[in-house]
Design an enzyme around this catalytic site. Structure first.
Site, PDB file in Angstrom:
ATOM      1  N   ASP A  37      42.143  44.035  29.135  1.00  0.00           N
ATOM      2  CA  ASP A  37      41.770  42.619  28.980  1.00  0.00           C
ATOM      3  C   ASP A  37      41.618  42.336  27.496  1.00  0.00           C
ATOM      4  O   ASP A  37      41.268  43.238  26.722  1.00  0.00           O
ATOM      5  CB  ASP A  37      40.434  42.345  29.699  1.00  0.00           C
ATOM      6  CG  ASP A  37      40.208  40.865  29.961  1.00  0.00           C
ATOM      7  OD1 ASP A  37      40.286  40.442  31.124  1.00  0.00           O
ATOM      8  OD2 ASP A  37      39.939  40.113  28.987  1.00  0.00           O
ATOM      9  N   ARG A  42      34.592  43.321  28.584  1.00  0.00           N
ATOM     10  CA  ARG A  42      34.688  42.950  30.002  1.00  0.00           C
ATOM     11  C   ARG A  42      35.438  44.044  30.779  1.00  0.00           C
ATOM     12  O   ARG A  42      35.010  44.475  31.857  1.00  0.00           O
ATOM     13  CB  ARG A  42      35.417  41.600  30.136  1.00  0.00           C
ATOM     14  CG  ARG A  42      35.745  41.183  31.553  1.00  0.00           C
ATOM     15  CD  ARG A  42      34.493  40.741  32.288  1.00  0.00           C
ATOM     16  NE  ARG A  42      34.711  40.595  33.717  1.00  0.00           N
ATOM     17  CZ  ARG A  42      34.668  39.438  34.370  1.00  0.00           C
ATOM     18  NH1 ARG A  42      34.403  38.337  33.721  1.00  0.00           N
ATOM     19  NH2 ARG A  42      34.829  39.405  35.677  1.00  0.00           N
ATOM     20  N   TYR A  68      48.133  48.350  25.810  1.00  0.00           N
ATOM     21  CA  TYR A  68      49.520  48.171  26.254  1.00  0.00           C
ATOM     22  C   TYR A  68      50.372  49.397  25.929  1.00  0.00           C
ATOM     23  O   TYR A  68      51.320  49.707  26.650  1.00  0.00           O
ATOM     24  CB  TYR A  68      50.118  46.910  25.626  1.00  0.00           C
ATOM     25  CG  TYR A  68      49.383  45.661  26.075  1.00  0.00           C
ATOM     26  CD1 TYR A  68      49.254  45.379  27.427  1.00  0.00           C
ATOM     27  CD2 TYR A  68      48.804  44.786  25.158  1.00  0.00           C
ATOM     28  CE1 TYR A  68      48.568  44.260  27.867  1.00  0.00           C
ATOM     29  CE2 TYR A  68      48.124  43.656  25.584  1.00  0.00           C
ATOM     30  CZ  TYR A  68      48.000  43.405  26.942  1.00  0.00           C
ATOM     31  OH  TYR A  68      47.318  42.306  27.366  1.00  0.00           O
ATOM     32  N   SER A 122      49.141  35.387  37.946  1.00  0.00           N
ATOM     33  CA  SER A 122      48.730  34.225  37.159  1.00  0.00           C
ATOM     34  C   SER A 122      49.512  32.983  37.573  1.00  0.00           C
ATOM     35  O   SER A 122      50.726  33.044  37.780  1.00  0.00           O
ATOM     36  CB  SER A 122      48.976  34.487  35.663  1.00  0.00           C
ATOM     37  OG  SER A 122      48.375  35.687  35.276  1.00  0.00           O
ATOM     38  N   ASP A 126      55.008  31.150  40.612  1.00  0.00           N
ATOM     39  CA  ASP A 126      56.474  31.242  40.745  1.00  0.00           C
ATOM     40  C   ASP A 126      57.153  31.069  39.382  1.00  0.00           C
ATOM     41  O   ASP A 126      58.119  31.770  39.065  1.00  0.00           O
ATOM     42  CB  ASP A 126      56.980  30.169  41.718  1.00  0.00           C
ATOM     43  CG  ASP A 126      56.269  30.236  43.061  1.00  0.00           C
ATOM     44  OD1 ASP A 126      56.587  31.137  43.839  1.00  0.00           O
ATOM     45  OD2 ASP A 126      55.375  29.392  43.314  1.00  0.00           O
ATOM     46  N   ASP A 151      49.151  32.175  50.910  1.00  0.00           N
ATOM     47  CA  ASP A 151      49.262  30.998  51.785  1.00  0.00           C
ATOM     48  C   ASP A 151      49.622  31.438  53.204  1.00  0.00           C
ATOM     49  O   ASP A 151      49.158  30.855  54.181  1.00  0.00           O
ATOM     50  CB  ASP A 151      50.353  30.052  51.254  1.00  0.00           C
ATOM     51  CG  ASP A 151      50.161  29.785  49.777  1.00  0.00           C
ATOM     52  OD1 ASP A 151      49.296  28.982  49.434  1.00  0.00           O
ATOM     53  OD2 ASP A 151      50.851  30.433  48.967  1.00  0.00           O
ATOM     54  N   ARG A 154      46.651  32.555  55.066  1.00  0.00           N
ATOM     55  CA  ARG A 154      45.862  31.382  55.479  1.00  0.00           C
ATOM     56  C   ARG A 154      46.511  30.708  56.690  1.00  0.00           C
ATOM     57  O   ARG A 154      45.838  30.375  57.675  1.00  0.00           O
ATOM     58  CB  ARG A 154      45.778  30.390  54.314  1.00  0.00           C
ATOM     59  CG  ARG A 154      44.905  30.919  53.183  1.00  0.00           C
ATOM     60  CD  ARG A 154      44.975  30.066  51.934  1.00  0.00           C
ATOM     61  NE  ARG A 154      44.049  30.598  50.932  1.00  0.00           N
ATOM     62  CZ  ARG A 154      44.121  30.344  49.633  1.00  0.00           C
ATOM     63  NH1 ARG A 154      45.078  29.580  49.157  1.00  0.00           N
ATOM     64  NH2 ARG A 154      43.234  30.855  48.811  1.00  0.00           N
ATOM     65  N   HIS A 178      54.036  28.382  45.681  1.00  0.00           N
ATOM     66  CA  HIS A 178      52.613  28.634  45.925  1.00  0.00           C
ATOM     67  C   HIS A 178      51.905  27.432  45.312  1.00  0.00           C
ATOM     68  O   HIS A 178      51.523  27.431  44.151  1.00  0.00           O
ATOM     69  CB  HIS A 178      52.160  29.940  45.261  1.00  0.00           C
ATOM     70  CG  HIS A 178      50.649  30.077  45.240  1.00  0.00           C
ATOM     71  ND1 HIS A 178      49.881  30.062  46.388  1.00  0.00           N
ATOM     72  CD2 HIS A 178      49.769  30.192  44.215  1.00  0.00           C
ATOM     73  CE1 HIS A 178      48.605  30.180  46.054  1.00  0.00           C
ATOM     74  NE2 HIS A 178      48.513  30.251  44.749  1.00  0.00           N
ATOM     75  N   THR A 233      38.888  31.353  43.658  1.00  0.00           N
ATOM     76  CA  THR A 233      39.177  32.217  44.806  1.00  0.00           C
ATOM     77  C   THR A 233      39.649  33.577  44.303  1.00  0.00           C
ATOM     78  O   THR A 233      40.348  33.634  43.282  1.00  0.00           O
ATOM     79  CB  THR A 233      40.298  31.647  45.714  1.00  0.00           C
ATOM     80  OG1 THR A 233      41.578  31.955  45.137  1.00  0.00           O
ATOM     81  CG2 THR A 233      40.178  30.154  45.898  1.00  0.00           C
TER      82      THR A 233
HETATM   83  P1  NAD Z   1      39.201  34.636  35.121  1.00  0.00           P
HETATM   84  O1  NAD Z   1      38.943  33.579  34.096  1.00  0.00           O
HETATM   85  O2  NAD Z   1      38.063  35.147  35.944  1.00  0.00           O
HETATM   86  O3  NAD Z   1      39.902  35.885  34.455  1.00  0.00           O
HETATM   87  C1  NAD Z   1      40.957  35.789  33.554  1.00  0.00           C
HETATM   88  C2  NAD Z   1      40.893  37.011  32.674  1.00  0.00           C
HETATM   89  O4  NAD Z   1      42.048  37.009  31.836  1.00  0.00           O
HETATM   90  C3  NAD Z   1      39.662  37.036  31.745  1.00  0.00           C
HETATM   91  O5  NAD Z   1      38.969  38.270  31.874  1.00  0.00           O
HETATM   92  C4  NAD Z   1      40.274  36.881  30.357  1.00  0.00           C
HETATM   93  O6  NAD Z   1      39.535  37.549  29.343  1.00  0.00           O
HETATM   94  C5  NAD Z   1      41.650  37.489  30.559  1.00  0.00           C
HETATM   95  N1  NAD Z   1      42.606  37.059  29.551  1.00  0.00           N
HETATM   96  C6  NAD Z   1      42.799  35.821  29.034  1.00  0.00           C
HETATM   97  N2  NAD Z   1      43.761  35.853  28.096  1.00  0.00           N
HETATM   98  C7  NAD Z   1      44.203  37.135  28.021  1.00  0.00           C
HETATM   99  C8  NAD Z   1      45.196  37.788  27.237  1.00  0.00           C
HETATM  100  N3  NAD Z   1      45.928  37.120  26.336  1.00  0.00           N
HETATM  101  N4  NAD Z   1      45.379  39.099  27.434  1.00  0.00           N
HETATM  102  C9  NAD Z   1      44.655  39.791  28.341  1.00  0.00           C
HETATM  103  N5  NAD Z   1      43.689  39.228  29.103  1.00  0.00           N
HETATM  104  C10 NAD Z   1      43.472  37.906  28.947  1.00  0.00           C
HETATM  105  O7  NAD Z   1      40.347  34.033  36.067  1.00  0.00           O
HETATM  106  P2  NAD Z   1      40.708  34.504  37.543  1.00  0.00           P
HETATM  107  O8  NAD Z   1      39.904  33.717  38.517  1.00  0.00           O
HETATM  108  O9  NAD Z   1      40.679  35.977  37.596  1.00  0.00           O
HETATM  109  O10 NAD Z   1      42.210  33.935  37.684  1.00  0.00           O
HETATM  110  C11 NAD Z   1      43.244  34.536  36.939  1.00  0.00           C
HETATM  111  C12 NAD Z   1      44.595  33.914  37.264  1.00  0.00           C
HETATM  112  O11 NAD Z   1      44.921  34.145  38.633  1.00  0.00           O
HETATM  113  C13 NAD Z   1      44.662  32.392  37.071  1.00  0.00           C
HETATM  114  O12 NAD Z   1      45.923  32.044  36.532  1.00  0.00           O
HETATM  115  C14 NAD Z   1      44.532  31.874  38.492  1.00  0.00           C
HETATM  116  O13 NAD Z   1      45.070  30.557  38.647  1.00  0.00           O
HETATM  117  C15 NAD Z   1      45.348  32.921  39.199  1.00  0.00           C
HETATM  118  N6  NAD Z   1      45.185  32.981  40.661  1.00  0.00           N
HETATM  119  C16 NAD Z   1      46.338  33.124  41.363  1.00  0.00           C
HETATM  120  C17 NAD Z   1      46.306  33.160  42.751  1.00  0.00           C
HETATM  121  C18 NAD Z   1      47.607  33.295  43.478  1.00  0.00           C
HETATM  122  O14 NAD Z   1      47.666  33.189  44.718  1.00  0.00           O
HETATM  123  N7  NAD Z   1      48.705  33.542  42.808  1.00  0.00           N
HETATM  124  C19 NAD Z   1      45.074  33.063  43.424  1.00  0.00           C
HETATM  125  C20 NAD Z   1      43.897  32.947  42.671  1.00  0.00           C
HETATM  126  C21 NAD Z   1      43.973  32.905  41.276  1.00  0.00           C
END
Ligand code: NAD
Length: 318
Positions: A37, A42, A68, A122, A126, A151, A154, A178, A233
């Site tokens: 991260d 964290r 990385y 993220s 898509d 989805d 659900r 999505h 979520t």
């Molecule tokens: P969050 O804010 O809890 O966590 C995001 C994390 O990313 C943080 O720990 C942050 O420090 C880290 N981060 C930010 N920039 C970074 C970088 N450049 N390099 C490395 N780490 C970095 O958010 P979350 O609730 O965990 O959600 C994360 C993503 O997942 C969002 O884009 C959200 O929309 C997506 N999401 C997708 C689905 C799906 O079905 N595809 C479902 C839920 C959430």
């Protein structure tokens, strides 16, 4: 002789990333998990917390922080770094921020010599998956978006509730984006082999008048129902993600609707969209082309058109 260690890296150790790691650890899915991260503290906090679970689990999955440069021999990298949508935003509104973030991840990962599989979570998933595919230069089978996998669970829950069966006995897919334009090919939905349309006809006393469009709307809205109550979520997507990882690492040939590159399937090309996909050790091995009615196919094309529009807005990497 050297027995290969199965390694998964989780990039983004927020709520989705840490829940995914928790799911992998508690199910003992792989040998090692690397937590990365931008907020290193964290990542370390999550590692220390996850390690405290081992004593009471069946497997000692090793969890550590990483960079990385450590990704060269990793099998799967899960990208969950991003900015979840704020109130009033759609997933598509988070595109610009997410794209900037993933570029800072994919470039150094590829520089490490990584040749495994990316699973993109993220949002908007898509479009970001397509971007990761372009940025990484990896073959299409090695870049997968979680797509409509969440989805679909659900949707299966709602159908199962209606006819009072276990959701795992329901065969149904949500497909396309999505997001708001996802669609359900109802003509292909079965409960343990019996067509859902026939079930509705044969069991009017049990199910009453069924509004299929309303079930699709409920499926689409479910993320927001959760969001409005707890702000975000994560358990559902984390568990779907662990299921995808298991299908790949265990070479299952399991069919899960994920976001993958369409190259003529369903009459679409050069776009990532949620479609039933065979997952095995090669990643997205093949796409299942289910037969839809003309009306269903139209809805699928409409959803894909939205994805294409946003995909084309993205800069092609230098
Ligand atoms: P969050 O804010 O809890 O966590 C995001 C994390 O990313 C943080 O720990 C942050 O420090 C880290 N981060 C930010 N920039 C970074 C970088 N450049 N390099 C490395 N780490 C970095 O958010 P979350 O609730 O965990 O959600 C994360 C993503 O997942 C969002 O884009 C959200 O929309 C997506 N999401 C997708 C689905 C799906 O079905 N595809 C479902 C839920 C959430």
């Amino acid at each position: 002789m050297k027995i290969k260690t199965s390694k998964v890296a989780v990039v983004g150790c927020g709520l989705v990333g840490s829940s995914t790691a928790f799911s992998l650890v508690t199910q003992g899915v792989c040998d090692e998990i690397l937590m990365i991260d931008i907020n290193e503290e964290r990542a370390l906090g999550e590692v220390l917390d996850l390690r405290d679970t081992i004593k009471y689990l069946d497997r000692n999955v090793k969890v550590r922080t990483a960079s990385y440069a450590d990704c060269s021999d990793v099998d799967i990298i899960v990208i969950t770094a991003g900015a979840p949508p704020q109130k009033g935003q759609t997933r598509l509104d988070t595109l610009e921020v997410s794209a900037k973030i993933v570029k800072t991840i994919v470039d150094p990962v590829m520089a490490s010599g990584f040749d495994g599989i990316f699973i993109v979570v993220s949002n908007p998933v898509d479009i970001i998956a397509h971007y990761v595919y372009k940025l990484s230069g990896l073959p299409k089978n090695q870049v997968i978006g979680t797509g409509s996998s969440l989805d679909t669970s659900r949707l299966q829950n709602f159908i199962a509730e209606l006819v009072n069966v276990d959701p795992r006995s329901v065969y149904a897919y949500s497909m396309g984006e999505h997001g708001d334009s996802q669609m359900v090919p109802w003509s292909t939905v079965t409960v343990a082999g019996k067509s859902f349309n026939d079930i509705i006809q044969d069991n009017k006393d049990l199910v009453g008048e069924v509004d299929l469009d309303e079930i699709v709307k409920k499926t689409t809205r479910e993320g927001w129902e959760i969001y409005n109550r707890k702000g975000t979520t994560y358990y559902g997507i984390a568990t779907a993600c662990a299921g995808i990882i298991k299908a790949i690492l265990y070479d299952e040939n399991r069919i899960i609707p994920v976001s993958t590159l369409l190259e003529g399937e369903y009459g679409e090309t050069d776009v990532f969209a949620g479609v039933p996909t065979i997952l095995n050790r090669t990643g997205a091995a093949d796409i299942l082309e289910i037969h839809m009615t003309d009306e269903e196919l139209d809805k699928f094309h409409q959803s894909v058109e939205i994805l294409r529009e946003y995909t084309e807005k993205m800069h092609t990497p230098d």
